[in-house]
Motif scaffolding. Structure first.
Motif, PDB file in Angstrom:
ATOM      1  N   SER A 249      79.875  29.848  55.765  1.00  0.00           N
ATOM      2  CA  SER A 249      80.788  28.976  56.515  1.00  0.00           C
ATOM      3  C   SER A 249      81.461  27.966  55.592  1.00  0.00           C
ATOM      4  N   GLU A 250      80.757  27.535  54.567  1.00  0.00           N
ATOM      5  CA  GLU A 250      81.343  26.594  53.606  1.00  0.00           C
ATOM      6  C   GLU A 250      82.487  27.252  52.844  1.00  0.00           C
ATOM      7  N   VAL A 251      82.321  28.526  52.506  1.00  0.00           N
ATOM      8  CA  VAL A 251      83.371  29.240  51.777  1.00  0.00           C
ATOM      9  C   VAL A 251      84.608  29.412  52.638  1.00  0.00           C
ATOM     10  N   PHE A 252      84.403  29.746  53.910  1.00  0.00           N
ATOM     11  CA  PHE A 252      85.537  30.037  54.794  1.00  0.00           C
ATOM     12  C   PHE A 252      86.020  28.814  55.565  1.00  0.00           C
ATOM     13  N   GLY A 253      85.352  27.671  55.386  1.00  0.00           N
ATOM     14  CA  GLY A 253      85.785  26.456  56.048  1.00  0.00           C
ATOM     15  C   GLY A 253      85.692  26.544  57.555  1.00  0.00           C
ATOM     16  N   HIS A 254      84.621  27.105  58.045  1.00  0.00           N
ATOM     17  CA  HIS A 254      84.440  27.286  59.485  1.00  0.00           C
ATOM     18  C   HIS A 254      83.060  26.773  59.886  1.00  0.00           C
ATOM     19  N   ALA A 255      82.959  26.289  61.108  1.00  0.00           N
ATOM     20  CA  ALA A 255      81.671  25.829  61.604  1.00  0.00           C
ATOM     21  C   ALA A 255      80.678  26.989  61.659  1.00  0.00           C
ATOM     22  N   ALA A 256      79.413  26.718  61.332  1.00  0.00           N
ATOM     23  CA  ALA A 256      78.371  27.768  61.338  1.00  0.00           C
ATOM     24  C   ALA A 256      77.854  27.976  62.753  1.00  0.00           C
ATOM     25  N   ASP A 257      78.748  28.410  63.647  1.00  0.00           N
ATOM     26  CA  ASP A 257      78.387  28.591  65.054  1.00  0.00           C
ATOM     27  C   ASP A 257      78.285  30.071  65.405  1.00  0.00           C
ATOM     28  N   LYS A 258      78.056  30.346  66.695  1.00  0.00           N
ATOM     29  CA  LYS A 258      77.881  31.735  67.146  1.00  0.00           C
ATOM     30  C   LYS A 258      79.150  32.551  66.914  1.00  0.00           C
ATOM     31  N   GLU A 259      80.298  31.940  67.120  1.00  0.00           N
ATOM     32  CA  GLU A 259      81.561  32.641  66.901  1.00  0.00           C
ATOM     33  C   GLU A 259      81.677  33.111  65.452  1.00  0.00           C
ATOM     34  N   PHE A 260      81.285  32.226  64.535  1.00  0.00           N
ATOM     35  CA  PHE A 260      81.364  32.581  63.120  1.00  0.00           C
ATOM     36  C   PHE A 260      80.357  33.682  62.783  1.00  0.00           C
ATOM     37  N   ARG A 261      79.162  33.627  63.377  1.00  0.00           N
ATOM     38  CA  ARG A 261      78.160  34.681  63.169  1.00  0.00           C
ATOM     39  C   ARG A 261      78.693  36.035  63.625  1.00  0.00           C
ATOM     40  N   ASP A 262      79.297  36.066  64.802  1.00  0.00           N
ATOM     41  CA  ASP A 262      79.845  37.322  65.321  1.00  0.00           C
ATOM     42  C   ASP A 262      80.946  37.843  64.405  1.00  0.00           C
ATOM     43  N   TRP A 263      81.759  36.917  63.893  1.00  0.00           N
ATOM     44  CA  TRP A 263      82.843  37.312  62.987  1.00  0.00           C
ATOM     45  C   TRP A 263      82.264  37.922  61.713  1.00  0.00           C
ATOM     46  N   MET A 264      81.240  37.296  61.154  1.00  0.00           N
ATOM     47  CA  MET A 264      80.577  37.844  59.967  1.00  0.00           C
ATOM     48  C   MET A 264      80.016  39.236  60.236  1.00  0.00           C
ATOM     49  N   ALA A 265      79.353  39.401  61.376  1.00  0.00           N
ATOM     50  CA  ALA A 265      78.754  40.695  61.715  1.00  0.00           C
ATOM     51  C   ALA A 265      79.818  41.780  61.789  1.00  0.00           C
ATOM     52  N   ARG A 266      80.974  41.453  62.408  1.00  0.00           N
ATOM     53  CA  ARG A 266      82.044  42.456  62.518  1.00  0.00           C
ATOM     54  C   ARG A 266      82.586  42.830  61.148  1.00  0.00           C
ATOM     55  N   ARG A 267      82.742  41.850  60.270  1.00  0.00           N
ATOM     56  CA  ARG A 267      83.288  42.126  58.936  1.00  0.00           C
ATOM     57  C   ARG A 267      82.349  43.016  58.127  1.00  0.00           C
ATOM     58  N   PHE A 268      81.052  42.773  58.230  1.00  0.00           N
ATOM     59  CA  PHE A 268      80.106  43.613  57.497  1.00  0.00           C
ATOM     60  C   PHE A 268      79.992  44.997  58.128  1.00  0.00           C
ATOM     61  N   GLU A 269      80.112  45.077  59.430  1.00  0.00           N
ATOM     62  CA  GLU A 269      80.044  46.376  60.108  1.00  0.00           C
ATOM     63  C   GLU A 269      81.199  47.289  59.701  1.00  0.00           C
ATOM     64  N   GLU A 270      82.337  46.699  59.373  1.00  0.00           N
ATOM     65  CA  GLU A 270      83.499  47.492  58.969  1.00  0.00           C
ATOM     66  C   GLU A 270      83.237  48.273  57.684  1.00  0.00           C
ATOM     67  N   ALA A 271      82.358  47.746  56.860  1.00  0.00           N
ATOM     68  CA  ALA A 271      82.130  48.357  55.544  1.00  0.00           C
ATOM     69  C   ALA A 271      80.788  49.058  55.398  1.00  0.00           C
ATOM     70  N   HIS A 272      79.861  48.842  56.359  1.00  0.00           N
ATOM     71  CA  HIS A 272      78.524  49.399  56.195  1.00  0.00           C
ATOM     72  C   HIS A 272      78.056  50.034  57.494  1.00  0.00           C
ATOM     73  N   ASP A 273      77.723  51.304  57.414  1.00  0.00           N
ATOM     74  CA  ASP A 273      77.319  52.072  58.588  1.00  0.00           C
ATOM     75  C   ASP A 273      75.799  52.003  58.759  1.00  0.00           C
ATOM     76  N   PRO A 274      75.310  51.481  59.890  1.00  0.00           N
ATOM     77  CA  PRO A 274      73.855  51.365  60.087  1.00  0.00           C
ATOM     78  C   PRO A 274      73.131  52.706  60.108  1.00  0.00           C
ATOM     79  N   LYS A 275      73.815  53.775  60.561  1.00  0.00           N
ATOM     80  CA  LYS A 275      73.158  55.091  60.581  1.00  0.00           C
ATOM     81  C   LYS A 275      72.958  55.612  59.166  1.00  0.00           C
ATOM     82  N   VAL A 276      73.918  55.349  58.301  1.00  0.00           N
ATOM     83  CA  VAL A 276      73.773  55.777  56.904  1.00  0.00           C
ATOM     84  C   VAL A 276      72.670  54.958  56.232  1.00  0.00           C
ATOM     85  N   ASP A 277      72.644  53.664  56.538  1.00  0.00           N
ATOM     86  CA  ASP A 277      71.558  52.826  56.017  1.00  0.00           C
ATOM     87  C   ASP A 277      70.208  53.354  56.492  1.00  0.00           C
TER      88      ASP A 277
END
Length: 312
Positions: A249-277
């Motif tokens: 959150s410090e890097v992106f200048g955003h509050a460390a809230d639930k909205e930011f957590r969901d945003w992080m999860a979506r960004r990582f999901e775009e690049a990493h497949d849980p089934k392959v993991d």
């Protein structure tokens, strides 16, 4: 007891613990022939016959067949040779029993229905060559195209699952799940996409944006949490994920809230497949590996922890 003493079948029975009927059978078979007969025609045996009979009993108790024992008695084979061969055969039986036990433990643990139980048994009975062919078919079906990346193919082949001869119940369960995955065309497509991504070294946008230093720290923290057995869906994961969210959150200048957590999860999901993991994690289990460099599925753990609902 001396070399000139002769014994009747009854006396041999008392000395060896074998029944009269069994001694008579061995005598009729020629394995322990009588030394002579009494004037009345009864079979008599000397000290050497007694010792042969004791050896015979010992070998039979060890599970050695009568034909092989006869060859030992005739000095065609040594006891050491027979013992070595029989020990190897026993090892094979032990491995088969251990495999059977592992399958039964998995069936009991998963509450498997008859169809799954039958499938599990068949999959674990495959020969080494058949198991290797199954994985080869998966690799060929996934990467057997003209535009396949050779680095990706080599990576998957180098980390192929190899079920040991005496697998644990965990390894049996992992092997069955791997077979289910590699037989799924949709998974093959996902595997091809992610393997190509890893082989080409393409860095996901979120990783580029936060920088290598923070991503290295993230991987280290999540890997340590995984190796410590911390479930991402429990409160034990909170200190780890809270610290990482704060840093991001410090890097992106955003509050460390639930909205930011969901945003992080979506960004990582775009690049990493849980089934392959999941596939790679199963491969480690089957192969008995502790850690495989560069293949730790940290993102699956990270995404689950980010999506964990709890009061912030």
């Amino acid at each position: 007891m001396d070399a000139t003493t002769l014994y009747s079948i009854g006396e041999l029975s008392r000395r060896t613990g074998l029944s009269v009927r069994t001694i008579r059978f061995y005598s009729d078979s020629g394995v322990v022939a009588p030394t002579t007969r009494s004037p009345a025609g009864y079979r008599l045996y000397d000290l050497d016959a007694l010792r042969r009979l004791e050896l015979l009993r010992t070998l039979r108790e060890l599970g050695i067949d009568l034909a092989t024992i006869q060859r030992v008695m005739d000095r065609e084979l040594s006891v050491a040779e027979v013992a070595a061969a029989h020990a190897e055969a026993v090892d094979v039986q032990i491995r088969a029993l251990q495999l059977r036990r592992s399958v039964l433990q998995v069936v009991a643990g998963r509450g498997s229905d008859p169809e799954e139980t039958t499938l599990m048994h068949k999959l674990t009975q495959l020969s080494v060559e058949e198991r290797r062919r199954l994985i080869d078919d998966f690799v060929e079906g996934t990467f057997g195209t003209v535009d396949a990346d050779l680095t990706a193919v080599a990576m998957v082949r180098a980390a192929a699952p190899d079920l040991p001869d005496d697998p644990s119940s965990e390894q049996v369960a992992a092997w069955v799940e791997i077979v289910e995955l590699v037989s799924d065309d949709a998974f093959r497509t996902r595997m091809r996409r992610m393997a190509l991504h890893q082989a080409t070294g393409h860095t996901p946008a979120i990783e580029t944006e936060v920088g290598e230093e923070l991503m290295t720290f993230t991987r280290q923290q999540v890997t340590e949490a995984m190796e410590s057995g911390i479930d991402p869906l429990t409160d034990r994961a909170a200190p780890v994920i809270d610290d990482l969210v704060e840093r991001f959150s410090e890097v992106f200048g955003h509050a460390a809230d639930k909205e930011f957590r969901d945003w992080m999860a979506r960004r990582f999901e775009e690049a990493h497949d849980p089934k392959v993991d999941r596939y790679w994690r199963l491969v480690w289990i089957v192969n008995g590996w502790q850690v495989v460099p560069n293949l730790v599925p940290v993102y699956s753990w990270l995404i689950q922890a980010l999506r964990m609902d709890r009061d912030l």
